[in-house]
Structure formats: structure tokens, C-alpha cells
Scaffold this active site. Structure first.
Site, PDB file in Angstrom:
ATOM      1  N   SER A  39      -3.482  54.596  -8.010  1.00 44.93           N
ATOM      2  CA  SER A  39      -3.475  55.820  -8.816  1.00 44.93           C
ATOM      3  C   SER A  39      -3.492  57.052  -7.918  1.00 44.93           C
ATOM      4  CB  SER A  39      -4.664  55.839  -9.777  1.00 44.93           C
ATOM      5  OG  SER A  39      -5.872  55.745  -9.063  1.00 44.93           O
ATOM      6  N   SER A  40      -4.138  56.955  -6.766  1.00 46.98           N
ATOM      7  CA  SER A  40      -4.182  58.143  -5.903  1.00 46.98           C
ATOM      8  C   SER A  40      -2.815  58.447  -5.297  1.00 46.98           C
ATOM      9  CB  SER A  40      -5.264  58.013  -4.825  1.00 46.98           C
ATOM     10  OG  SER A  40      -5.141  56.797  -4.150  1.00 46.98           O
ATOM     11  N   ASP A  44       0.967  52.447  -0.123  1.00 48.81           N
ATOM     12  CA  ASP A  44       0.967  52.970  -1.490  1.00 48.81           C
ATOM     13  C   ASP A  44       1.965  54.112  -1.661  1.00 48.81           C
ATOM     14  OD1 ASP A  44      -1.166  51.231  -1.446  1.00 48.81           O
ATOM     15  OD2 ASP A  44      -2.685  52.805  -1.458  1.00 48.81           O
ATOM     16  N   ASP A  63      -0.505  47.139   6.587  1.00 49.77           N
ATOM     17  CA  ASP A  63       0.207  48.411   6.840  1.00 49.77           C
ATOM     18  C   ASP A  63      -0.390  49.195   8.006  1.00 49.77           C
ATOM     19  OD1 ASP A  63      -2.023  49.185   5.301  1.00 49.77           O
ATOM     20  OD2 ASP A  63      -0.888  50.588   4.038  1.00 49.77           O
ATOM     21  N   SER A 104      -6.239  68.362 -15.350  1.00 42.49           N
ATOM     22  CA  SER A 104      -5.887  66.969 -15.631  1.00 42.49           C
ATOM     23  C   SER A 104      -6.144  66.673 -17.096  1.00 42.49           C
ATOM     24  CB  SER A 104      -6.734  66.039 -14.763  1.00 42.49           C
ATOM     25  OG  SER A 104      -6.676  64.723 -15.291  1.00 42.49           O
ATOM     26  N   GLU A 108      -1.161  42.395   2.519  1.00 43.73           N
ATOM     27  CA  GLU A 108      -2.347  43.219   2.274  1.00 43.73           C
ATOM     28  C   GLU A 108      -3.064  43.521   3.588  1.00 43.73           C
ATOM     29  OE1 GLU A 108      -2.296  44.989  -0.504  1.00 43.73           O
ATOM     30  OE2 GLU A 108      -2.422  43.183  -1.735  1.00 43.73           O
ATOM     31  N   HIS A 109      -3.367  44.792   3.779  1.00 49.29           N
ATOM     32  CA  HIS A 109      -4.044  45.298   4.988  1.00 49.29           C
ATOM     33  C   HIS A 109      -3.174  45.160   6.244  1.00 49.29           C
ATOM     34  CE1 HIS A 109      -8.092  46.411   3.464  1.00 49.29           C
ATOM     35  NE2 HIS A 109      -7.669  45.656   2.461  1.00 49.29           N
TER      36      HIS A 109
HETATM   37  C1  GLA Z   1      -5.033  50.338   0.014  1.00 48.66           C
HETATM   38  C2  GLA Z   1      -4.479  51.301   1.046  1.00 48.66           C
HETATM   39  C3  GLA Z   1      -3.155  50.787   1.612  1.00 48.66           C
HETATM   40  C4  GLA Z   1      -3.279  49.342   2.080  1.00 48.66           C
HETATM   41  C5  GLA Z   1      -3.948  48.485   1.007  1.00 48.66           C
HETATM   42  C6  GLA Z   1      -4.230  47.090   1.474  1.00 48.66           C
HETATM   43  O1  GLA Z   1      -4.211  50.307  -1.108  1.00 48.66           O
HETATM   44  O2  GLA Z   1      -4.280  52.571   0.466  1.00 48.66           O
HETATM   45  O3  GLA Z   1      -2.730  51.637   2.655  1.00 48.66           O
HETATM   46  O4  GLA Z   1      -3.957  49.263   3.302  1.00 48.66           O
HETATM   47  O5  GLA Z   1      -5.163  49.041   0.562  1.00 48.66           O
HETATM   48  O6  GLA Z   1      -3.045  46.405   1.674  1.00 48.66           O
END
Ligand code: GLA
Length: 383
Positions: free
Chosen positions: A129-130, A174, A40, A71, A37-38
């Protein structure tokens, strides 16, 4: 809903809204990140799986130079504008995500395009979702007007829509998960080298369940905390004289940081990258996937204490799940709300979900939503 039903529903709705059939329907999943997490946007490692939940985009090109976005989830209004009017922030709101993808290919889409989207990915739950939205549209437009683009190119196209058009400073976790994951696997991605490996992850065969708990507390990336963390990581890398925190070998190398907050932020990234490698090692081997449980808990503690992006709901969820016998649990995604993932024996899953629900009730939190995740397929054409 399966792909056939989802496609039929999207075709019918598109035809009703726009008075003609779409050229096709494309589906792209949300994701849950197993670990990483975080990392990337620090050039590090991630290990997501695709959700069974998808966003579907029914799309047809037009000839009048206009764009229309509808939508099935919103208030039913169609967002309309001319291709020539596209600009960062315009349109705003949810339509900005698909519009940003169109903008990335605007020379090929001068005639315009109509898009109808439908989704069962929980929105604002930290489950991407985005990305499901941008990636469904990116794959559609690739098939219709830009066949030379690879999936890796589409990751970039979808990310640019979020970063440059919508203004959310995300990394590539994502979009990569949505476009590159395959069923029955977690995607091990080195975000610097863009190297991927499909790591087999058959929870059912191991008698396990990967349970997602959506706390119902909202999170949004376009403002606040996420951007702050990103800047702190960049500042820490700059002070350490490395291109990215990925390049810090170990925690001992952080001693040069004299700022206590930056030290903790950087320590999360360094230890989290190590945790991704550790989990991949366990899953690649013949060992028991239950062994990743404590690594997930360590990841949560690091996000809570060093990165400081957890919430009381997420902490309570992890504590209740582990207290009720889960092998591990952690918050997922950008933080400040959203979901947690829980690794639990299949026959313990109902008791663990109940324990979380009871704990939330006792604390006066809203009732969480839980569901089991089977690692699913990445984006695809479904009609
Ligand atoms: C969000 C961001 C990703 C990533 C995560 C944390 O989902 O869109 O790029 O940084 O947070 O891992």
C-alpha cells in the site's frame, strides 16, 4: 471499482475538500510477489504482479508555497505545511510518503501542491500500500512538473521517499511492481542490472487462480525485523567478500560462513534467487504453470526456517491451503504478518479458501480476507 468510477470519486472529493478541481487523477496498484522475497536489497531477482487494487491521487499545483495532503481513508483531517518545512520525518504518519515524493522534486514545486488520495489496497497487509501511494503521487508529479523522468527514475524517486524521508529501509521490489507491471504479466526484474522482462501469466486460461489471503496480522517495515534482516544479509556478504549475496554462486559457497544465523539468512537469499529463475523458466516455457506450486512451498519453508520471518498465521494458511489441494502457497512481502498467496485450480479455490478459514477459526485466529488476483496494469493517469 473501475478507473472511471475511481477517477470520478477522487475528482468529487478533491473539489469538495479544496474548493477547486484537480489537474488530474493518477492510479498506482499494490502488488503481490509471486516469488523472490528479500532478494531485492541483495541485488537479486523478483517476480511480482500488480494487483487490481490501486491508490488514486488527485493533484493540483498551488501558488502559496504550501502543501496539503488529504485521504479518504483517514479521519478526514488535512495535513498541511509549507514546502519550506519539509524534512525527513516531517510530516509524520501516512502523509510522509507523498511528502517524501514532493521533497524529491521540491525545486519544481516551490508553489506547493494539494493531494487527495483514495485507496482500496489493503493497508499493512504486505501488499505494498505504501508503494501504491508514493507511485501514484510520483507519476502525477512527473506528468505535471518533470516530464523528462522515466518510469525507472520514478521507481528511484518513490524508493527514496520511503528510505530517506519516511525511514523505511526497503528495496525496489514494490515501487518497480507498481510502476512497471503490465496487465496479464508478471514482472521479472533483475534488481542489480535493472533489467526487466514481462512474463505472460494468464491464470484463467490455465484454469488457475492466484488467491491472496490477508491474515489481518499487521506488519510494519519502519521498525524491527526487516532492518535486522537487511543488516544480517550485508554482514554475510561482507564476511564472504562479495558485493552482495547475489554474487554467491551456490549453497556450497556459504561454507565459509562460521556464524549459523548468518549462514541461514544467506542460504535463503541464494536459494530464493534460484527459485525465481526456476519459476521464470517454467512460465516462459510451454509447460503447466501448476509446476511452480512446489517452488512456492519451498520458498515459504525457506522464509520460515532460514529467514525466520513467517508467523503462526501464515504457516497455518500455507499448510491448510496445500492440505486442501492447492498446488502451492507462500507468505509474501516483508514478513512478520501480512498476506499469503495460494496457487489453486479455479474449481478448488472456494474449498481451499474455506479450509483456510476453518483452520483459522479452530486456531482462534481472526477471520482472514481472501481475494483472487488477476495480474493487472501498472501506474497510469486515469483523469
Ligand atoms: C517489502 C519491501 C521490499 C522487499 C520485500 C521483501 O515489501 O518493501 O523492498 O524487500 O519486503 O521481498
Amino acid at each position: 471499482m473501475n478507473d472511471v468510477e475511481a477517477a470520478a470519486r477522487a475528482v468529487a472529493a478533491f473539489t469538495e475538500r479544496f474548493g477547486g478541481a484537480p489537474e488530474g487523477v493518477w492510479a498506482a496498484p499494490g502488488r503481490v510477489n509471486v516469488i523472490g522475497e528479500h532478494t531485492d536489497y541483495n541485488d537479486g531477482y523478483v517476480l511480482p504482479v500488480a494487483l487490481p487494487h490501486t491508490t488514486r491521487a488527485a493533484v493540483a499545483r498551488r501558488a502559496d508555497g504550501r502543501l496539503a495532503f488529504a485521504s479518504l481513508q483517514g479521519d478526514g483531517d488535512v495535513v498541511e505545511l509549507a514546502v519550506a518545512e519539509l524534512a525527513p520525518g516531517q510530516p509524520s504518519g501516512w502523509a510522509g510518503y507523498p511528502a517524501g515524493v514532493v521533497d524529491g522534486l521540491r525545486e519544481r514545486l516551490a508553489g506547493g501542491v494539494s493531494v487527495l488520495v483514495d485507496t482500496d489496497v489493503p493497508v499493512g497487509a504486505g501488499l505494498s500500500s505504501s508503494a501504491a501511494l508514493t507511485c501514484s503521487v510520483a507519476l502525477a508529479l512527473r506528468d505535471l512538473v518533470a516530464p523528462e523522468l522515466t518510469r525507472a527514475d520514478l521507481v528511484d524517486l518513490a524508493r527514496r521517499s520511503e528510505n530517506d524521508f519516511v525511514g523505511a529501509p526497503t528495496g525496489i521490489l514494490d515501487q518497480s511492481a507498481s510502476l512497471l507491471c503490465t496487465a496479464g504479466h508478471a514482472l521479472f526484474l533483475d534488481t542489480r542490472e535493472k533489467r526487466t522482462e514481462q512474463v505472460p501469466l494468464d491464470m484463467a486460461a490455465a484454469g488457475l487462480e492466484l488467491l491472496v489471503v490477508d491474515t489481518g496480522t499487521s506488519h510494519t517495515h519502519a521498525d524491527g525485523g526487516y532492518g535486522d534482516r537487511r543488516r544480517e544479509c550485508e554482514e554475510a556478504a561482507a564476511r564472504l567478500g562479495v558485493p552482495a549475496l547475489r554474487d554467491v554462486a551456490d549453497v556450497a559457497s556459504l561454507a565459509a560462513l562460521d556464524d549459523e544465523v548468518l549462514l541461514r539468512r544467506a542460504r535463503h537469499i541464494v536459494t530464493e534467487n534460484a527459485r525465481v529463475l526456476q519459476v521464470v523458466e517454467i512460465l516462459r516455457g510451454a509447460g503447466d504453470p501448476r509446476e511452480i506450486g512446489p517452488v512456492l512451498v519451498a520458498g515459504h519453508e525457506s522464509l520460515r526456517d532460514d529467514f525466520e520471518i513467517s508467523t503462526v498465521e501464515l504457516d497455518a494458511c500455507v499448510a491448510a491451503a496445500v492440505g486442501a489441494g492447492a498446488h502451492g502457497a507462500r507468505m509474501v512481502g516483508g514478513g512478520f504478518g501480512g498476506s499469503a498467496v495460494v496457487l489453486v485450480d479455479r474449481d478448488r479455490a472456494p474449498a481451499v479458501a474455506d479450509a483456510v478459514r476453518e483452520r483459522f477459526d479452530r486456531e482462534g485466529f481472526a477471520e482472514p480476507r481472501t481475494f483472487d488476483v488477476v495480474p493487472s496494469a501498472g501506474a497510469r493517469r486515469i483523469a
